[in-house]
Scaffold this motif. Structure first.
Motif, mmCIF file in Angstrom:
data_model
loop_
_atom_site.group_PDB
_atom_site.id
_atom_site.type_symbol
_atom_site.label_atom_id
_atom_site.label_comp_id
_atom_site.label_asym_id
_atom_site.label_seq_id
_atom_site.Cartn_x
_atom_site.Cartn_y
_atom_site.Cartn_z
ATOM 1 N N LEU A 23 4.896 7.960 3.601
ATOM 2 C CA LEU A 23 3.263 7.439 3.654
ATOM 3 C C LEU A 23 3.139 6.245 2.814
ATOM 4 O O LEU A 23 1.899 5.884 2.775
ATOM 5 N N GLY A 24 4.149 5.725 2.124
ATOM 6 C CA GLY A 24 3.848 4.652 1.508
ATOM 7 C C GLY A 24 3.585 4.901 0.108
ATOM 8 O O GLY A 24 2.690 3.898 -0.537
ATOM 9 N N ARG A 25 3.531 6.192 -0.473
ATOM 10 C CA ARG A 25 2.890 6.461 -1.767
ATOM 11 C C ARG A 25 3.752 6.017 -3.071
ATOM 12 O O ARG A 25 3.489 6.597 -4.097
ATOM 13 N N CYS A 26 4.873 5.380 -2.834
ATOM 14 C CA CYS A 26 5.590 5.210 -3.982
ATOM 15 C C CYS A 26 6.242 3.899 -3.926
ATOM 16 O O CYS A 26 6.086 3.269 -3.009
ATOM 17 N N SER A 27 6.733 3.648 -5.028
ATOM 18 C CA SER A 27 7.348 2.415 -5.320
ATOM 19 C C SER A 27 8.772 2.291 -5.832
ATOM 20 O O SER A 27 8.968 3.169 -6.790
ATOM 21 N N TYR A 28 9.394 1.150 -5.835
ATOM 22 C CA TYR A 28 10.525 1.038 -6.739
ATOM 23 C C TYR A 28 10.975 -0.104 -7.308
ATOM 24 O O TYR A 28 10.267 -1.021 -6.829
ATOM 25 N N PRO A 29 11.358 -0.360 -8.445
ATOM 26 C CA PRO A 29 11.838 -1.531 -9.237
ATOM 27 C C PRO A 29 12.889 -2.621 -8.303
ATOM 28 O O PRO A 29 13.860 -1.851 -7.659
ATOM 29 N N THR A 34 13.674 -14.837 -8.978
ATOM 30 C CA THR A 34 13.578 -15.480 -10.221
ATOM 31 C C THR A 34 13.922 -14.556 -11.393
ATOM 32 O O THR A 34 14.138 -14.898 -12.575
ATOM 33 N N GLY A 35 14.354 -13.315 -10.899
ATOM 34 C CA GLY A 35 15.087 -12.326 -11.889
ATOM 35 C C GLY A 35 13.863 -11.375 -12.559
ATOM 36 O O GLY A 35 14.220 -10.681 -13.306
ATOM 37 N N LYS A 36 12.824 -11.646 -12.195
ATOM 38 C CA LYS A 36 11.644 -10.857 -12.884
ATOM 39 C C LYS A 36 11.684 -9.438 -11.755
ATOM 40 O O LYS A 36 11.783 -9.463 -10.792
ATOM 41 N N VAL A 37 11.173 -8.488 -12.430
ATOM 42 C CA VAL A 37 11.495 -7.150 -11.688
ATOM 43 C C VAL A 37 10.090 -6.800 -11.393
ATOM 44 O O VAL A 37 9.086 -6.982 -11.800
ATOM 45 N N ILE A 38 9.975 -6.442 -9.952
ATOM 46 C CA ILE A 38 8.478 -6.116 -9.347
ATOM 47 C C ILE A 38 8.697 -4.844 -8.916
ATOM 48 O O ILE A 38 9.823 -4.370 -8.559
ATOM 49 N N GLN A 39 7.447 -4.144 -8.693
ATOM 50 C CA GLN A 39 7.291 -3.011 -7.935
ATOM 51 C C GLN A 39 7.241 -3.121 -6.495
ATOM 52 O O GLN A 39 6.454 -4.042 -5.964
ATOM 53 N N GLN A 40 8.339 -2.740 -5.760
ATOM 54 C CA GLN A 40 8.390 -3.045 -4.206
ATOM 55 C C GLN A 40 8.086 -1.677 -3.655
ATOM 56 O O GLN A 40 8.494 -0.522 -3.878
ATOM 57 N N MET A 41 7.361 -1.829 -2.495
ATOM 58 C CA MET A 41 6.992 -0.753 -1.609
ATOM 59 C C MET A 41 8.065 -0.341 -0.565
ATOM 60 O O MET A 41 8.848 -1.318 -0.180
#
Length: 89
Positions: A23-29, A34-41
């Motif tokens: 259901l797309g209710r979670c994310s992962y780093p 550029t080396g920046k950590v983002i939250q990805q669905m």
């Protein structure tokens, strides 16, 4: 002191995690270019796989089993043309 082994996930935890992914209710780093950590669905393929696993678990894709003692009923229909009919009387 000995390190404790991680406990395996319970079935309820697994189903909850699969539901969250589907259901797309979670994310992962994830690290971007550029080396920046983002939250990805979860991407579409991960969501579809989670939906497939949930569908298999709840047997949504299987045919219902025939009831014991149920018989097959076969019906034959014959179409009669006007020329084949016998005239009345």
């Amino acid at each position: 002191m000995a390190a404790r082994k991680p406990r395996p996930a319970t079935p309820d935890q697994l189903l909850g995690a699969l539901s969250d992914i589907a259901l797309g209710r979670c994310s992962y780093p994830e690290t971007d270019k550029t080396g920046k950590v983002i939250q990805q669905m979860p991407d579409v393929s991960a969501r579809l796989k989670a939906l497939e696993l949930l569908g298999k678990r709840y047997r949504l894709f299987s045919e219902p089993a025939a009831e014991p003692g149920a018989e097959e009923l076969r019906v034959t229909v014959r179409v009669v043309d006007q020329l084949e009919r016998e005239p009345p009387g």
